[in-house]
Design a protein around this motif. Structure first.
Motif, PDB file in Angstrom:
ATOM      1  N   LYS A  26       1.163  -0.786  -0.186  1.00 50.00           N
ATOM      2  CA  LYS A  26       0.196   0.368  -0.567  1.00 50.00           C
ATOM      3  C   LYS A  26       1.466   1.188   0.216  1.00 50.00           C
ATOM      4  CE  LYS A  26      -4.086   1.810   2.572  1.00 50.00           C
ATOM      5  NZ  LYS A  26      -4.826   1.312   3.430  1.00 50.00           N
ATOM      6  N   HIS A  27       0.628   2.387  -0.766  1.00 52.96           N
ATOM      7  CA  HIS A  27       1.719   3.281  -1.268  1.00 52.96           C
ATOM      8  C   HIS A  27       2.890   2.989  -1.260  1.00 52.96           C
ATOM      9  CE1 HIS A  27      -2.526   4.864   0.210  1.00 52.96           C
ATOM     10  NE2 HIS A  27      -2.411   4.242   1.712  1.00 52.96           N
ATOM     11  N   ALA A  28       3.118   2.100  -1.719  1.00 56.53           N
ATOM     12  CA  ALA A  28       5.010   1.948  -2.271  1.00 56.53           C
ATOM     13  C   ALA A  28       5.387   3.096  -2.838  1.00 56.53           C
ATOM     14  CB  ALA A  28       4.812   0.195  -2.937  1.00 56.53           C
ATOM     15  N   GLY A  29       5.912   3.354  -2.729  1.00 56.22           N
ATOM     16  CA  GLY A  29       7.362   4.341  -3.927  1.00 56.22           C
ATOM     17  C   GLY A  29       7.132   5.691  -2.754  1.00 56.22           C
ATOM     18  N   GLU A  30       5.896   5.905  -2.187  1.00 55.34           N
ATOM     19  CA  GLU A  30       5.434   7.302  -1.457  1.00 55.34           C
ATOM     20  C   GLU A  30       6.187   7.983  -0.052  1.00 55.34           C
ATOM     21  OE1 GLU A  30       0.558   7.057  -0.776  1.00 55.34           O
ATOM     22  OE2 GLU A  30       1.033   6.963  -2.714  1.00 55.34           O
ATOM     23  N   TRP A  31       6.141   8.930   0.063  1.00 54.68           N
ATOM     24  CA  TRP A  31       7.451   9.782   1.009  1.00 54.68           C
ATOM     25  C   TRP A  31       6.395   9.537   1.869  1.00 54.68           C
ATOM     26  CZ3 TRP A  31      12.474   9.902   1.261  1.00 54.68           C
ATOM     27  CH2 TRP A  31      12.974  10.200  -0.013  1.00 54.68           C
ATOM     28  N   ASP A  32       6.617   9.143   3.051  1.00 54.63           N
ATOM     29  CA  ASP A  32       6.037   8.790   4.643  1.00 54.63           C
ATOM     30  C   ASP A  32       6.498   9.223   6.336  1.00 54.63           C
ATOM     31  OD1 ASP A  32       4.231   7.648   6.121  1.00 54.63           O
ATOM     32  OD2 ASP A  32       5.595   5.260   6.328  1.00 54.63           O
ATOM     33  N   LEU A  33       5.608   9.684   6.626  1.00 53.03           N
ATOM     34  CA  LEU A  33       6.610   9.920   7.876  1.00 53.03           C
ATOM     35  C   LEU A  33       6.694   8.511   9.094  1.00 53.03           C
ATOM     36  CD1 LEU A  33       3.874  12.517   9.336  1.00 53.03           C
ATOM     37  CD2 LEU A  33       5.968  13.532   8.435  1.00 53.03           C
ATOM     38  N   PRO A  34       7.523   8.764   9.457  1.00 47.30           N
ATOM     39  CA  PRO A  34       7.747   7.726  10.448  1.00 47.30           C
ATOM     40  C   PRO A  34       6.481   7.617  11.717  1.00 47.30           C
ATOM     41  CG  PRO A  34       9.561   9.013  10.701  1.00 47.30           C
ATOM     42  CD  PRO A  34       8.308   9.666  10.550  1.00 47.30           C
TER      43      PRO A  34
END
Length: 138
Positions: free
Chosen positions: A45-53
Motif C-alpha cells: 500500500k502506497h509503495a514509493g511514496e514518502w511517509d512520516l515515521p
C-alpha cells in the motif's frame, strides 16, 4: 518441563498481539527540516511514496509507547520526549527533535532524507502529513 511450557506460553502470547486501527506518526525535525521515509515495495500500500515515521499501535499498547516502538523499528532512532500535535480520526501526530544518531532503515522503507517546508510541494505528501509538518515547522 515447566520452563519449556512457560517459554511456549510466552511465545503464543506474543504471537496474539494484533495491530489496532490506531496510528501514531512522528514529525522528526532538526532546525527547519523534517525526516521523511520512502516506502518500499514491501509495503504494497502506497509503495514509493514518502511517509512520516510511525505506524499502527498494537491493541492495548499506550499510544506514545507505540510511537516510540514504531519509529525505532523503522529507523533505529530513539526519540526523546515526543510532544503530541493533534489527532485526526485514528491518526495521532507527534513532534520530536532528531536524535544525534544514524538512521538505519527497516525493509519497510528504501531511503530517507531531511526536507524543508518548501520541498513538500514536490513530494506529493498526503495533506494529513503536510499539515503535521507545517504545524511543527511554523
Amino acid at each position: 518441563m515447566a520452563l519449556y511450557e512457560e517459554k511456549w506460553r510466552q511465545f503464543l502470547e506474543e504471537e496474539e498481539k494484533k495491530d489496532s486501527k490506531e496510528i501514531a506518526k512522528a514529525v522528526v525535525y532538526k532546525d527547519d527540516k523534517v525526516l521523511l521515509l520512502k516506502r518500499s515495495s514491501y509495503m504494497k500500500k502506497h509503495a514509493g511514496e514518502w511517509d512520516l515515521p510511525g505506524g499502527h499501535i498494537i491493541e492495548g499498547e499506550d499510544m506514545e509507547d507505540g510511537l516510540l516502538r514504531e519509529v525505532w523499528e523503522e529507523t533505529g532512532l530513539r526519540l526523546r520526549e515526543p510532544v503530541k500535535l493533534h489527532s485526526n480520526g485514528n491518526d495521532t501526530y507527534y513532534k520530536a527533535e532528531m536524535p544525534d544518531q544514524e538512521v538505519k532503515l527497516s525493509d519497510e522503507h528504501t531511503e530517507h532524507d531531511m526536507f524543508s517546508l518548501e520541498d513538500l510541494e514536490d513530494l506529493n505528501l498526503p495533506d494529513k502529513y503536510a499539515k503535521a509538518v507545517k504545524e511543527t515547522l511554523s
